[in-house]
Motif scaffolding. Structure first.
Motif, PDB file in Angstrom:
ATOM      1  N   LEU A  33     -11.513 -12.598  41.258  1.00  0.00           N
ATOM      2  CA  LEU A  33     -11.778 -11.199  41.579  1.00  0.00           C
ATOM      3  C   LEU A  33     -10.531 -10.378  41.291  1.00  0.00           C
ATOM      4  O   LEU A  33      -9.415 -10.906  41.271  1.00  0.00           O
ATOM      5  N   LEU A  37      -8.993  -4.958  44.767  1.00  0.00           N
ATOM      6  CA  LEU A  37     -10.119  -4.691  45.680  1.00  0.00           C
ATOM      7  C   LEU A  37      -9.637  -4.389  47.090  1.00  0.00           C
ATOM      8  O   LEU A  37      -8.709  -5.020  47.585  1.00  0.00           O
ATOM      9  N   GLU A  39     -12.422  -3.718  49.316  1.00  0.00           N
ATOM     10  CA  GLU A  39     -13.650  -4.196  49.947  1.00  0.00           C
ATOM     11  C   GLU A  39     -14.412  -5.035  48.934  1.00  0.00           C
ATOM     12  O   GLU A  39     -14.267  -4.855  47.727  1.00  0.00           O
ATOM     13  N   TYR A  40     -15.224  -5.943  49.455  1.00  0.00           N
ATOM     14  CA  TYR A  40     -16.028  -6.803  48.581  1.00  0.00           C
ATOM     15  C   TYR A  40     -17.307  -7.154  49.312  1.00  0.00           C
ATOM     16  O   TYR A  40     -17.284  -7.432  50.517  1.00  0.00           O
ATOM     17  N   PRO A  42     -20.078  -9.955  48.933  1.00  0.00           N
ATOM     18  CA  PRO A  42     -20.389 -11.176  48.186  1.00  0.00           C
ATOM     19  C   PRO A  42     -21.856 -11.251  47.760  1.00  0.00           C
ATOM     20  O   PRO A  42     -22.740 -10.862  48.517  1.00  0.00           O
ATOM     21  N   LEU A  48     -14.260 -16.373  50.622  1.00  0.00           N
ATOM     22  CA  LEU A  48     -13.330 -15.494  49.938  1.00  0.00           C
ATOM     23  C   LEU A  48     -11.952 -16.126  50.080  1.00  0.00           C
ATOM     24  O   LEU A  48     -11.496 -16.377  51.200  1.00  0.00           O
ATOM     25  N   ARG A 100     -20.197  -6.803  54.209  1.00  0.00           N
ATOM     26  CA  ARG A 100     -18.995  -6.130  53.715  1.00  0.00           C
ATOM     27  C   ARG A 100     -17.735  -6.840  54.199  1.00  0.00           C
ATOM     28  O   ARG A 100     -17.554  -7.093  55.382  1.00  0.00           O
TER      29      ARG A 100
END
Length: 120
Positions: A33, A37, A39-40, A42, A48, A100
């Protein structure tokens, strides 16, 4: 006799399935990734992962995942005062599809590892 045979079959089936089910949670592969970032979300259940080596400019990191109730359900945090020097930090946070994830800090590596049982 028939009852014993059914019981034996059911026991062996359940034992084999429970082992298979347990393996579905393990990480399967690594998807890199962007380290930019903040925020991510999935695309599948998984993990993560993050790595911050000694010498990075920021002295604190914080990654946490929200649950359905809006509360934090999983978190990794490390903070060191600037006068204490540099640090290395790495870890993983279990994450759930569609939830989130907030990412705070400067990382050298950031990745998502879908679980074996996910459809990703």
């Amino acid at each position: 006799m028939l009852k014993e045979l059914i019981s034996l079959f059911a026991d062996s089936f359940i034992k084999n399935k429970s082992e298979w089910v347990g393996r579905q949670a393990y990480p399967s592969r690594r998807v890199s990734l962007s380290t930019d970032l903040s925020e991510y979300v999935p695309p599948a259940d998984g993990y993560l992962g993050f790595y911050k080596p000694d010498g990075n400019s920021s002295y604190s990191v914080d990654i946490y995942a929200y649950g359905t109730d809006g509360g934090i359900v999983s978190r990794k945090t490390l903070g060191i005062s600037a006068s204490a020097g540099e640090f290395t930090f790495s870890g993983i946070v279990p994450v759930k599809k569609g939830y989130r994830i907030v990412i705070y800090g400067t990382f050298t590596e950031l990745w998502f590892s879908p679980s074996v049982g996910s459809k990703y």
